[in-house]
Design a protein around this motif. Structure first.
Motif, PDB file in Angstrom:
ATOM      1  N   PRO A   8       0.811  -1.348  -0.018  1.00 19.66           N
ATOM      2  CA  PRO A   8      -0.156   0.139   0.011  1.00 19.66           C
ATOM      3  C   PRO A   8       0.799   1.263  -0.049  1.00 19.66           C
ATOM      4  O   PRO A   8       1.768   1.351   0.795  1.00 19.66           O
ATOM      5  N   GLN A  65      -7.033  -0.979   4.003  1.00 17.46           N
ATOM      6  CA  GLN A  65      -6.081  -0.973   5.195  1.00 17.46           C
ATOM      7  C   GLN A  65      -6.586   0.271   5.838  1.00 17.46           C
ATOM      8  O   GLN A  65      -6.930   1.317   5.485  1.00 17.46           O
ATOM      9  N   LYS A 135       0.375  -4.955   8.686  1.00 13.01           N
ATOM     10  CA  LYS A 135       1.580  -4.657   8.142  1.00 13.01           C
ATOM     11  C   LYS A 135       2.258  -3.984   9.368  1.00 13.01           C
ATOM     12  O   LYS A 135       1.850  -3.049   9.956  1.00 13.01           O
ATOM     13  N   ASN A 196       8.983  -7.395   2.946  1.00  9.42           N
ATOM     14  CA  ASN A 196       8.722  -6.374   2.206  1.00  9.42           C
ATOM     15  C   ASN A 196      10.309  -5.109   2.479  1.00  9.42           C
ATOM     16  O   ASN A 196      10.415  -5.223   3.505  1.00  9.42           O
ATOM     17  N   ASP A 198      12.830  -3.004  -0.316  1.00 14.97           N
ATOM     18  CA  ASP A 198      13.991  -3.024  -1.370  1.00 14.97           C
ATOM     19  C   ASP A 198      13.920  -4.255  -2.352  1.00 14.97           C
ATOM     20  O   ASP A 198      14.956  -4.724  -2.563  1.00 14.97           O
ATOM     21  N   ARG A 221       7.877   0.877  -3.709  1.00 19.46           N
ATOM     22  CA  ARG A 221       8.585   1.906  -4.565  1.00 19.46           C
ATOM     23  C   ARG A 221       8.987   1.404  -5.911  1.00 19.46           C
ATOM     24  O   ARG A 221       8.944   2.162  -6.768  1.00 19.46           O
TER      25      ARG A 221
END
Ligand SMILES: Cc1cc2nc3c(=O)[nH]c(=O)nc-3n(C[C@H](O)[C@H](O)[C@H](O)COP(=O)(O)O)c2cc1C
Length: 321
Positions: A8, A65, A135, A196, A198, A221
């Motif tokens: 998200p 979320q 998360k 999650n 990188d 990203r």
């Protein structure tokens, strides 16, 4: 094949962008975050929530979320989100580092208060028949990396799945994500864990899976201006070659996103919102910085499209001039 999630991202992962990602092999996605208290008290026609929670029917499984710190509000918000009939799960945000969120003891601030975080999960579980996921991060800061114990407490409270961003709150989005510590979380619980942080291409996805042993990966990203990241990762995980799309197709996709957003929110809003996306789609192209300045001044998508197409014109090589 492990599930690939679009992580998200507030202000970004709306229905238009998510659909592009699903088309490229994303398996699951999450809405932008919604404040439990704000959502409960907003008038029903409040545009902000209409837009935040909108979903195209042809999208894949989508979690809503929610963030907040009051177990009762969180539970009531989860029930109200469930009643919309749009979502396949409820995801609780315990990772957001933003001051306005942690100031209200929400987001990653919940990692400082495991009993409250667990109580939120218990009450949300009671309020919805949907799976409840969380998360989270590695902890508040370097001195308080409590991800393993925190994950165990959330599992005991009934959490169905955890996504772990391999950074502390203090790191925000900087520094390297610590996949080794995500591996420790994975080892400590028996519910599915999604890694999650990188994961930027096929090779890093392969590495993240190897290091963490996780059940899936969430990509944030690296999907910006690049919904093809999901196709790339799937190709790599199945040992197949991957060819990135030609730039003309990148522009087609950017313009499709722009026009779908304009049909949904009107061209004026879409022009503003798309500025950052255009910058991501064209990042690294020769002359893209100059084009960006002009794109930001453009008053129609036709004008934007002409500017982007011009970036696709081959630049004459200095060797053959
Ligand atoms: C602009 C932006 C907005 C984000 N918004 C949210 C959010 O609303 N909820 C959430 O849980 N995480 C949010 N995140 C965090 C991402 O989901 C993800 O955990 C983080 O970017 C690390 O993954 P990456 O290295 O693949 O980007 C956001 C990240 C960015 C960059």
């Amino acid at each position: 094949m492990p599930d690939l999630y679009l992580a998200p991202m507030a202000g970004i992962t709306d229905q238009v962008f998510r659909r592009l990602c699903f088309e490229q092999g994303c398996d699951r996605a999450t809405t932008e975050m919604v404040s439990a208290q704000g959502y409960l008290t907003a008038p029903p026609d409040r545009n902000a929530y209409r837009f935040l929670l909108a979903r195209f029917p042809e999208e894949g499984p989508l979690a809503a979320q929610v963030f907040g710190s009051e177990p009762l509000f969180m539970a009531r918000a989860a029930a109200k989100l469930t009643d919309l009939g749009l979502f396949s799960s409820i995801d609780i945000n315990m990772g957001c580092p933003a001051q306005k969120v942690v100031g209200g003891q929400s987001g990653s601030a919940l990692m400082k208060d495991p009993p409250l975080a667990a109580e939120i999960v218990r009450q949300v579980k009671r309020a919805t028949p949907l799976p409840v996921t969380v998360k989270m991060r590695l902890g508040w800061d370097d001195a308080h990396k409590n991800a393993v114990d925190f994950a165990k407490a959330l599992e005991a409270a009934g959490t169905d799945l955890l996504t772990v961003h391999g950074r502390t709150r203090a790191q925000q989005y900087a520094g390297k994500a610590d996949w080794e510590m995500i591996a420790q979380v994975k080892q400590a619980v028996s519910i599915p864990v999604i890694a999650n942080g990188d994961i930027t291409d096929g090779q890093s996805a392969l590495n993240a899976l190897r290091v963490t042993g996780c059940d899936g990966l969430a990509i944030g990203r690296a999907a910006l201006g690049n919904p093809w990241i999901f196709a790339e990762i799937k190709a790599t995980l199945s040992g197949k070659p991957y060819t990135p799309p030609p730039f003309s197709q990148v522009i087609d996709t950017a313009m499709r996103q722009a026009r779908e957003m304009a049909a949904w929110k009107g061209e004026r809003s879409a022009l503003l919102e798309m500025r950052k996306h255009f910058a991501w789609y064209t990042a690294g192209r020769r002359n893209s910085a100059q084009a960006r300045t002009k794109v930001n001044l453009a008053s129609s998508f036709d004008e934007v499209e002409a500017l982007l197409r011009a970036l696709d014109t081959p630049v004459p090589s200095p060797f053959y001039e």
